[in-house]
Design a protein around this motif. Sequence first.
Motif, PDB file in Angstrom:
ATOM      1  N   MET A   1     -27.354 -60.666 -26.989  1.00 32.52           N
ATOM      2  CA  MET A   1     -27.998 -59.705 -27.877  1.00 32.52           C
ATOM      3  C   MET A   1     -27.738 -60.018 -29.343  1.00 32.52           C
ATOM      4  O   MET A   1     -28.568 -59.739 -30.202  1.00 32.52           O
TER       5      MET A   1
ATOM      6  N   TYR B   1     -33.269 -53.218 -25.225  1.00 32.41           N
ATOM      7  CA  TYR B   1     -32.390 -52.054 -25.293  1.00 32.41           C
ATOM      8  C   TYR B   1     -33.182 -50.753 -25.210  1.00 32.41           C
ATOM      9  O   TYR B   1     -32.796 -49.828 -24.492  1.00 32.41           O
ATOM     10  N   GLU B   2     -34.288 -50.684 -25.937  1.00 26.55           N
ATOM     11  CA  GLU B   2     -35.026 -49.429 -26.015  1.00 26.55           C
ATOM     12  C   GLU B   2     -36.081 -49.260 -24.935  1.00 26.55           C
ATOM     13  O   GLU B   2     -36.431 -48.125 -24.598  1.00 26.55           O
TER      14      GLU B   2
ATOM     15  N   ILE C   1     -28.205 -54.343 -19.891  1.00 22.97           N
ATOM     16  CA  ILE C   1     -28.162 -54.390 -21.353  1.00 22.97           C
ATOM     17  C   ILE C   1     -27.461 -53.153 -21.890  1.00 22.97           C
ATOM     18  O   ILE C   1     -27.840 -52.024 -21.601  1.00 22.97           O
ATOM     19  N   GLY C   2     -26.456 -53.378 -22.703  1.00 24.22           N
ATOM     20  CA  GLY C   2     -25.687 -52.282 -23.277  1.00 24.22           C
ATOM     21  C   GLY C   2     -24.251 -52.320 -22.790  1.00 24.22           C
ATOM     22  O   GLY C   2     -23.990 -52.643 -21.632  1.00 24.22           O
TER      23      GLY C   2
ATOM     24  N   ARG D   1     -27.836 -43.375 -22.103  1.00 26.40           N
ATOM     25  CA  ARG D   1     -26.948 -44.351 -22.730  1.00 26.40           C
ATOM     26  C   ARG D   1     -25.701 -43.653 -23.268  1.00 26.40           C
ATOM     27  O   ARG D   1     -25.783 -42.557 -23.830  1.00 26.40           O
TER      28      ARG D   1
END
Length: 378
Positions: free
Chosen positions: A207, A231-232, A243-244, A294
Motif C-alpha cells: 500500500m 481500501y475504500e 487490506i488494512g 474498519r
Amino acid sequence: MDRSDAASPSGLVLERVRKEFPGGVVAVRDVSLNVEPGELVVLVGPSGCGKSTTLRMVAGLEAVTAGEVRIAGRLVTGLPPRHRNVAMVFQNYALYAHMTVRANIGFGLKMAGMPKREIRTRVNQAADILGITELLDRKPRQLSGGQRQRVAMGRAIVREPAAFLMDEPLSNLDAKLRVEMRAEITNIHRRIGAPTLYVTHDQTEAMTMGDRVAILRKGALEQIGTPLELYERPVNVFVAGFIGSPAMNLLPATLLSSGDAWYASVGGSRLLIPSKARAALQPFAGHDIVLGLRPEDFVSSEDLREGAHGVIQATVARAESLGSELLVYFTINGDTTTLPLTVRLDRRAAVQQGAPARIGVDLQRLYFFDPKTGAAIR
C-alpha cells in the motif's frame, strides 16, 4: 479509461497468463494486467497465491502454460531470460563475496562484452543514484544489509532494462530498515522510469509503495487498483479482510426494516443504514449479510455524536497501547455466539478490561457483503 484496458506499447503486459504444473496443479489462473512506463505495480497476497510464479514467468524462469507476456511491445513468451531485457532483484542479494561493489555492479555488463569505459560510466551513474559511491571499493562483507540491497539494485540498474522485477527484496531487512528502503526504492523507481513489477506478502509494503496494487488469491487476480481504491471499495470479503491493518471486522448481521428506516442488526445492537445504501440492499431485506467495519471508523463513548454514529454494545477483552493510539479488542454477545471486534481509538480513551462499553461507529463507513458469494453489495 482504466489503465488495465489501455496498455502502453512500451510497458509490461500480461494477457491471460496461466501456469499449470504436472499433476493438474494450477498456480496462476489467467492473470491479465499491465504495468505502464514509470509505474510500480505490486503483486500481493498470502503465501502460495502465485505472485512469485507470475514474476518468474515474466522473467522467463518459468514456462508459461497459456497466455502471453509482452515487454516494450515485444512478445517474449517463448524467449529465454537473457533475451527479455528485464532486470530482477531477488530476496537473496547473490553478491560475489570476492569482488568489490564496483565489480559486482558491473559484472553482467562485463560478461556481455561491453567496453570498460562504458561499464565504468554506468556503474558510477548507478552508484550516484543509489548513494553508494563511497562504497564502490569495498567487499560485500564490509556492507550492511541495506547497503547490500542497494548494490543488488545497482546491478539491475546498469543494465538499463525495459522492465524491473523485484521479488520480496526487503524481506531480509529489519523493520526500521525496511521502512527506509521502501522510500529509497520508490525514489529510485521515479528517477529511472521503467515499468516495475514488485512482489511482496506484506500488504503495508504494497500500500505504501505501489501506484497500483494487484491482489492475488489461489492464483487468481481478485482486484487491482490504487491503494485508496482497494481500501475504500473492496470487491469482496477477501480483499476487505486483506487490506488494512488491523483488518476490517467482518461480522454476521441481519438486515431489518422498520417503516422507512433500515438497520443492520449485529449481536444485540442495531446500526441505522444510510439511505444511499438501501437500493443495493433491497434484495437482502430480512436476510443475513456480512457487515464490514474498519477499526479506524470507531469512536469512544465520549466522542459519540447523535445521527453520525451508531452504537454497538460490547465488552472490553483487552487493550494494547501503541503510544499514538489504542487498539481495543471487544467481544459482542450475539444470539448464539460471541463475536470479536477490533477497534482503533484515541490514546486517551478510557477502557477497562472486562467492563461493558458503548462504541460509536461512523454510519457513513459501513460495508456490506453477500454471505453466499462474498461479493461486495454496492
